[in-house]
Motif scaffolding. Structure first.
Motif, PDB file in Angstrom:
ATOM      1  N   UNK A  31       0.807  -1.224   0.000  1.00  0.00           N
ATOM      2  CA  UNK A  31       0.000   0.000   0.000  1.00  0.00           C
ATOM      3  C   UNK A  31       0.844   1.278   0.000  1.00  0.00           C
ATOM      4  N   UNK A  32       2.168   1.155   0.010  1.00  0.00           N
ATOM      5  CA  UNK A  32       3.033   2.326   0.173  1.00  0.00           C
ATOM      6  C   UNK A  32       2.755   3.409  -0.862  1.00  0.00           C
ATOM      7  N   UNK A  33       2.893   3.088  -2.156  1.00  0.00           N
ATOM      8  CA  UNK A  33       2.685   4.084  -3.204  1.00  0.00           C
ATOM      9  C   UNK A  33       1.234   4.526  -3.301  1.00  0.00           C
ATOM     10  N   UNK A  34       0.323   3.583  -3.071  1.00  0.00           N
ATOM     11  CA  UNK A  34      -1.106   3.899  -3.177  1.00  0.00           C
ATOM     12  C   UNK A  34      -1.511   4.910  -2.115  1.00  0.00           C
ATOM     13  N   UNK A 119      -7.211 -11.172  -6.367  1.00  0.00           N
ATOM     14  CA  UNK A 119      -7.566  -9.866  -5.812  1.00  0.00           C
ATOM     15  C   UNK A 119      -6.625  -8.776  -6.310  1.00  0.00           C
ATOM     16  N   UNK A 120      -5.329  -9.073  -6.307  1.00  0.00           N
ATOM     17  CA  UNK A 120      -4.332  -8.066  -6.699  1.00  0.00           C
ATOM     18  C   UNK A 120      -4.456  -7.702  -8.171  1.00  0.00           C
ATOM     19  N   UNK A 123      -7.241  -5.284  -8.455  1.00  0.00           N
ATOM     20  CA  UNK A 123      -6.832  -3.981  -7.932  1.00  0.00           C
ATOM     21  C   UNK A 123      -5.910  -3.268  -8.931  1.00  0.00           C
ATOM     22  N   UNK A 124      -5.092  -4.029  -9.612  1.00  0.00           N
ATOM     23  CA  UNK A 124      -4.184  -3.453 -10.602  1.00  0.00           C
ATOM     24  C   UNK A 124      -4.976  -2.779 -11.725  1.00  0.00           C
ATOM     25  N   UNK A 125      -6.075  -3.383 -12.130  1.00  0.00           N
ATOM     26  CA  UNK A 125      -6.926  -2.798 -13.167  1.00  0.00           C
ATOM     27  C   UNK A 125      -7.473  -1.446 -12.729  1.00  0.00           C
ATOM     28  N   UNK A 126      -7.920  -1.362 -11.473  1.00  0.00           N
ATOM     29  CA  UNK A 126      -8.437  -0.096 -10.935  1.00  0.00           C
ATOM     30  C   UNK A 126      -7.319   0.941 -10.862  1.00  0.00           C
ATOM     31  N   UNK A 127      -6.134   0.488 -10.472  1.00  0.00           N
ATOM     32  CA  UNK A 127      -4.968   1.380 -10.375  1.00  0.00           C
ATOM     33  C   UNK A 127      -4.665   2.018 -11.734  1.00  0.00           C
ATOM     34  N   UNK A 128      -4.708   1.223 -12.789  1.00  0.00           N
ATOM     35  CA  UNK A 128      -4.453   1.745 -14.135  1.00  0.00           C
ATOM     36  C   UNK A 128      -5.575   2.689 -14.582  1.00  0.00           C
ATOM     37  N   UNK A 129      -6.797   2.408 -14.110  1.00  0.00           N
ATOM     38  CA  UNK A 129      -7.921   3.316 -14.401  1.00  0.00           C
ATOM     39  C   UNK A 129      -7.672   4.686 -13.783  1.00  0.00           C
ATOM     40  N   UNK A 157       3.827   3.209 -12.107  1.00  0.00           N
ATOM     41  CA  UNK A 157       4.527   1.937 -11.924  1.00  0.00           C
ATOM     42  C   UNK A 157       3.605   0.921 -11.245  1.00  0.00           C
ATOM     43  N   UNK A 158       3.543  -0.267 -11.811  1.00  0.00           N
ATOM     44  CA  UNK A 158       2.722  -1.337 -11.218  1.00  0.00           C
ATOM     45  C   UNK A 158       3.608  -2.365 -10.499  1.00  0.00           C
ATOM     46  N   UNK A 159       4.781  -1.912 -10.064  1.00  0.00           N
ATOM     47  CA  UNK A 159       5.741  -2.827  -9.444  1.00  0.00           C
ATOM     48  C   UNK A 159       5.126  -3.617  -8.292  1.00  0.00           C
ATOM     49  N   UNK A 160       4.465  -2.904  -7.365  1.00  0.00           N
ATOM     50  CA  UNK A 160       3.945  -3.578  -6.168  1.00  0.00           C
ATOM     51  C   UNK A 160       2.833  -4.569  -6.506  1.00  0.00           C
ATOM     52  N   UNK A 161       2.179  -4.367  -7.631  1.00  0.00           N
ATOM     53  CA  UNK A 161       1.171  -5.333  -8.072  1.00  0.00           C
ATOM     54  C   UNK A 161       1.829  -6.515  -8.788  1.00  0.00           C
ATOM     55  N   UNK A 162       2.791  -6.203  -9.659  1.00  0.00           N
ATOM     56  CA  UNK A 162       3.425  -7.254 -10.461  1.00  0.00           C
ATOM     57  C   UNK A 162       4.288  -8.200  -9.633  1.00  0.00           C
TER      58      UNK A 162
END
Length: 353
Positions: A31-34, A119-120, A123-129, A157-162
């Motif tokens: 959750x750091x970057x988010x 789940x992740x 969440x990644x899809x929403x992050x890109x949205x 960056x999607x690092x924390x998701x990937x």
């Protein structure tokens, strides 16, 4: 061959602890970057629809999952330590307790990995949205624009998701190696029994093992009863931390009394099975059945009940899964301990007759 296999089993058990700790660390960092990007873009966190930028509600939506993943990481560490408690890392021959520890860790690892990965990815899809909305200027207000401009950490960056693919990939790999090690151990045990050769020699060895039971305690069943108590205590804590009027009802009071009676009965059973008394095995089986039945009382009822204060389920999904696992682990410990004690007490009676 045995020396290499035993060295391998020690390494795998240590890797089980490391991979579980990795899940826990990942839960703390995801959750750091988010947080840095989205924490001010949802003015009312009890109403995620109040987001100022499309996708910013991710900060609120992810919190229950992160809570679940943190607890799951701790749970996996405990299951990995169970491997050490049952001497899965050093034992020359494996028994039911070792199988139980391996199955429990493997099941937990696969459940956490598969559920969390799904789940992740969502969440990644929403992050890109969210980032698409930022890039195209789709803000609900000038205030949202000003807040976005203030961010120092705004990045796509999607690092924390990937990285979840690496974390859960390692976890599943370790679980599979643990199962493979158990299978290899069983094969080696059969080969060793065949090399001993003579049936009479095997019978003599069995007699010696049985004779030792006259003087040694049944520690395996006793420890499993203790673990069942620990799991029940964790369930007790998770359930009664709910801050809602839902707790103020007669059924909760009955549940409190039952938890106390359960711990007393399980403790007495742990002492009984330690001395190979078969009657206590049946007590443990009854307690295990009740633990399973309890799933359909409070975890299920609390999940189905909507809080009048928040408009959300009284028990969030993370806590629901934790309570479910605690009760299942408690029941599994009791059943396994009961079966081990019944087998050992029957064998001991046969040499006393």
């Amino acid at each position: 061959m045995y020396k290499k296999q035993m060295k391998f089993q020690r390494i795998i058990c240590l890797l089980a602890i490391v991979s579980s700790a990795l899940v826990f660390v990942y839960a703390l960092g995801i959750m750091t970057d988010i947080y840095e990007m989205m924490n001010t873009l949802v003015p009312d966190q009890n109403d995620p629809s109040s987001e100022l930028v499309p996708g910013a509600r991710l900060y609120v939506d992810m919190q229950p999952f992160v809570h679940f993943l943190t607890i799951a990481g701790i749970g996996l560490i405990l299951l990995a330590l169970l491997l050490l408690l049952t001497n899965t890392h050093t034992r020359r021959k494996y028994y039911i307790s070792n199988l139980f520890a391996v199955v429990l860790f493997t099941a937990g690892a696969f459940f956490v990995a598969i559920y969390s990965h799904g789940q992740i990815e969502s969440f990644k899809t929403v992050f890109l949205t969210f980032h698409a909305a930022v890039a195209t200027g789709k803000y609900d207000s000038l205030d949202a624009l000003n807040r976005v401009r203030e961010y120092k950490y705004l990045n796509d960056s999607t690092f924390w998701f990937d990285v979840n693919n690496v974390v859960f990939g390692i976890l599943i790999l370790v679980a599979l190696l643990l199962v493979g090690n158990y299978i290899a151990k069983r094969i080696l045990m059969k080969k060793e029994a065949g090399m001993i050769g003579q049936a009479g020699t095997e019978a003599d060895g069995a007699d010696v093992a049985l004779d030792r039971m006259r003087f040694a305690k049944n520690k395996a069943s006793s420890r499993l009863a203790y673990l069942a108590i620990v799991a029940d205590v964790l369930f007790f804590i998770a359930l009664y931390k709910i801050n809602d009027d839902f707790l103020y009802q007669n059924l909760i009071g009955i549940s409190v009394v039952y938890n106390l009676l359960f711990m007393l009965a399980a403790f007495l059973s742990s002492e009984g099975v330690k001395n190979y008394k078969p009657a206590y095995s049946y007590v443990m089986i009854v307690l295990a059945v009740i633990q399973v039945v309890r799933i359909f009382i409070f975890p299920v009822q609390a999940r189905a009940r909507i809080s009048a204060t928040t408009g959300l389920p009284v028990m969030d999904i993370g806590k629901f899964i934790r309570c479910l696992l605690y009760l299942l682990v408690s029941a599994a410990c009791l059943i396994t301990g009961a079966v081990i004690n019944l087998n050992k007490s029957k064998a001991l009676q046969s040499i006393k007759a």
